[in-house]
Design a protein around this motif. Structure first.
Motif, PDB file in Angstrom:
ATOM      1  N   GLY A   1      36.927  31.176  41.083  1.00 29.04           N
ATOM      2  CA  GLY A   1      36.567  32.275  41.969  1.00 29.04           C
ATOM      3  C   GLY A   1      36.647  33.585  41.221  1.00 29.04           C
ATOM      4  O   GLY A   1      36.770  33.619  39.992  1.00 29.04           O
ATOM      5  N   ASP A   2      36.592  34.680  41.971  1.00 27.54           N
ATOM      6  CA  ASP A   2      36.657  36.009  41.378  1.00 27.54           C
ATOM      7  C   ASP A   2      37.689  36.845  42.132  1.00 27.54           C
ATOM      8  O   ASP A   2      37.849  36.717  43.350  1.00 27.54           O
ATOM      9  N   LEU A   3      38.378  37.712  41.410  1.00 28.46           N
ATOM     10  CA  LEU A   3      39.255  38.698  42.027  1.00 28.46           C
ATOM     11  C   LEU A   3      38.592  40.064  41.911  1.00 28.46           C
ATOM     12  O   LEU A   3      38.181  40.471  40.822  1.00 28.46           O
TER      13      LEU A   3
ATOM     14  N   MET B   1      44.133  38.054  49.691  1.00 30.86           N
ATOM     15  CA  MET B   1      44.340  39.157  48.746  1.00 30.86           C
ATOM     16  C   MET B   1      45.728  39.096  48.140  1.00 30.86           C
ATOM     17  O   MET B   1      46.676  38.598  48.745  1.00 30.86           O
ATOM     18  N   ILE B   2      45.810  39.578  46.918  1.00 30.88           N
ATOM     19  CA  ILE B   2      47.064  39.746  46.207  1.00 30.88           C
ATOM     20  C   ILE B   2      47.331  41.243  46.118  1.00 30.88           C
ATOM     21  O   ILE B   2      46.451  42.010  45.695  1.00 30.88           O
ATOM     22  N   ILE B   3      48.536  41.673  46.508  1.00 34.89           N
ATOM     23  CA  ILE B   3      48.885  43.091  46.505  1.00 34.89           C
ATOM     24  C   ILE B   3      50.158  43.266  45.700  1.00 34.89           C
ATOM     25  O   ILE B   3      51.201  42.690  46.026  1.00 34.89           O
TER      26      ILE B   3
ATOM     27  N   LEU C   1      35.400  43.536  39.015  1.00 34.02           N
ATOM     28  CA  LEU C   1      35.408  42.085  39.183  1.00 34.02           C
ATOM     29  C   LEU C   1      36.032  41.416  37.965  1.00 34.02           C
ATOM     30  O   LEU C   1      35.679  41.713  36.825  1.00 34.02           O
ATOM     31  N   LEU C   2      36.966  40.509  38.216  1.00 34.88           N
ATOM     32  CA  LEU C   2      37.548  39.679  37.163  1.00 34.88           C
ATOM     33  C   LEU C   2      37.361  38.218  37.539  1.00 34.88           C
ATOM     34  O   LEU C   2      37.828  37.777  38.594  1.00 34.88           O
TER      35      LEU C   2
END
Length: 406
Positions: free
Chosen positions: A186-188, A213-215, A271-272
Motif C-alpha cells: 500500500g501507500d502512506l 492512519m498512523i499519528i 506519498l511513500l
C-alpha cells in the motif's frame, strides 16, 4: 575537467547506512569516500524515528549519549484505536528497561551529527552533488565508479564499492543485481499538523470507517500523520478533488481541523510506497549492497533506519577483514548477507502481516481489523511482535576498533 581519486572503500549514498559504515571504517583507519547525490542532508518524511535497536547499536559504538543529546523528542508509548475506542496499547519500557523509548530526530540533524563525528577522522571524505553514472570493472570485479559532479567527471577507484543509495539504488541497477521478492502492500500519505498541547509522548494507530492512519509526535511541536491507502488509490482520491478529502480529514481527528479547513490542493501531502523487497545476492566481486538498496523495509514499525544501521555495522566488520586479507570476492563480502538475511526476512514477514490489516482494500477485512487488534492486545501478541522488530535480538558484537570511546 576529468580527474581520478583512489580510496579503499567508496560508499554511494550519504544516508544513515552509508554514513555509519563510513564512520566505522574511517575510525578503524580505512580510507573512505562517501558520495552523496544531493547538495545537503535535507530529508523530508524519511527515517526520523530511531527505535531502541538503533540506540543499542549506538551504545556499542560509544555514541548513545552523543545521539541522545541531539534535538529530539521521545516516543514512550503507543495505542491502537477504532474511532475513539482504545483497542490495545503498549509501553516501550515493557520492551526494554535500559532504552524505554524511541527517539524522533529530524534526519538532517542526525546525518549532520554523524558527519561531525567523521570529519575529524583523516581517512574520511564526503562529496555532495556526486551522482554515479557507471561502475568501473576489471573483468568481473567492480573497482570503483564514474561520477558526475558540478566540477566535471570524477573517477573513483576503490577496492570495495558499496551501494548504500536507498530503495532506488543506482548501484543495484548498474550492477545488475536481481530481486528475490518485492511486495507493494500500500501507500502512506504523509502530512504534518500542529501538535495539541496535551498529546503526550505516544503514537497512535487509528482505524476508521475510511482510511487507517498512523499519528506520531514529530520534533519539535508537530504531529506527523500517515494515511494508509491501498496501492493506486491515492490517484483516485485526487481525482475526486480536494473537497472530498478535506471532509474525510475533518471527520478523522480534531487535531486536523485547522489544517483541513485551510487545505486548497494536494501539495502538502507526500506519498511513500509501503514496499518490502529483498535482493537475491547482495555482493559481487568488489561490490556490496547494504540498507534499503539490499533489503528495503516497509514503514510499518518505523524500523527501516535501525535495520539499515545494523547491516552497516555488519558490513564494517566484514569489509575491514576483507581488506586486511586482500579478499574482496563476492563470497567474502557476502558474509554480510549471511549475518543479516535471517532477521531481515523475519521482519519482512511481520510487516506483511501488519500490512494486510493496515492496507486492507475490502470493507470486510477492514471490519475485522478492530477485532483482530483487540484480541491480539489481550493475548499479548501485539507486544511480542513489536519486541521482535523494535529491539536488537542480541548485541552485534562491535569490535573496539570501531568504537568512539575506545
Amino acid at each position: 575537467m576529468s580527474r581520478t581519486v583512489e580510496t579503499d572503500v567508496c560508499i554511494i549514498g550519504g544516508g544513515p547506512a552509508g554514513l555509519i559504515l563510513g564512520m566505522m571504517l574511517a575510525k578503524a583507519g580505512v580510507r573512505v569516500s562517501v558520495l552523496e547525490s544531493q547538495h545537503d542532508f535535507h530529508r523530508e518524511y524519511r527515517g526520523e524515528v530511531l527505535q531502541p535497536r538503533f540506540l543499542q547499536l549506538m551504545e556499542e559504538l560509544g555514541l548513545r549519549s552523543y545521539i541522545e543529546s541531539l534535538p529530539s523528542s521521545k516516543v514512550r508509548s503507543g495505542a491502537f484505536y477504532y474511532k475513539e475506542k482504545r483497542l490495545a496499547e503498549f509501553q516501550f519500557d515493557r520492551f526494554s528497561e535500559e532504552i524505554p523509548y524511541a527517539l524522533w530526530v529530524p534526519q538532517p540533524i542526525l546525518l549532520g551529527a554523524l558527519y561531525e563525528k567523521t570529519r575529524e577522522l583523516p581517512s574520511f571524505d564526503l562529496l555532495f552533488q556526486a551522482s554515479v553514472t557507471g561502475l568501473l570493472q576489471e573483468e568481473e570485479r567492480v573497482c570503483g565508479v564514474r561520477v558526475d559532479t558540478p566540477d566535471g567527471e570524477l573517477t573513483v577507484r576503490a577496492k570495495v564499492t558499496v551501494g548504500a543509495d536507498g530503495r532506488f539504488s543506482a548501484v543495484r541497477r548498474l550492477g545488475g543485481f536481481e530481486m528475490e521478492y518485492e511486495n507493494h502492500s500500500g501507500d502512506l500519505i504523509w502530512f504534518s499538523v500542529p501538535q495539541p498541547a496535551d498529546w503526550g509522548e505516544g503514537l497512535r494507530i487509528k482505524l476508521t470507517d475510511g482510511h487507517p492512519m498512523i499519528i506520531l509526535p514529530k520534533y519539535p511541536d508537530l504531529l506527523q500523520v500517515g494515511l494508509a491507502v491501498p496501492p493506486g488509490e491515492w490517484r483516485a482520491i485526487k481525482s475526486r478533488g480536494v473537497d472530498a478529502f478535506r471532509r474525510e480529514l475533518l471527520g478523522a481527528h480534531p487535531a486536523f481541523q485547522s489544517f483541513a479547513e485551510e487545505l486548497h490542493d494536494f501539495k502538502p501531502f507526500v506519498l511513500l510506497q509501503a514496499k518490502t523487497f529483498f535482493v537475491r545476492e547482495w555482493a559481487r566481486d568488489g561490490c556490496l549492497l547494504i540498507g534499503d538498496a539490499a533489503h528495503c523495509a516497509s514503514p510499518i514499525g518505523a524500523v527501516g533506519v535501525s535495520l539499515s544501521a545494523a547491516t552497516a555495522a555488519a558490513a564494517a566488520d566484514v569489509i575491514y577483514g576483507a581488506l586486511q586479507d586482500g579478499d574482496v570476492s563476492a563470497a567474502r563480502l557476502g558474509l554480510v548477507q549471511e549475518r543479516r538475511s535471517g532477521e531481515m526476512r523475519s521482519v519482512h514477514r511481520i510487516q506483511e502481516r501488519g500490512a494486510k490489516v493496515l492496507f486492507a482494500s475490502t470493507s470486510f477485512v477492514r471490519s475485522l481489523a478492530p477485532v483482530i487488534i483487540s484480541l491480539g492486545g489481550r493475548l499479548n501478541l501485539v507486544s511480542r511482535l513489536q519486541r521482535r522488530i523494535l529491539l536488537q535480538p542480541e548485541p552485534l558484537g562491535v569490535h573496539p576498533r570501531f568504537r568512539f570511546d575506545a
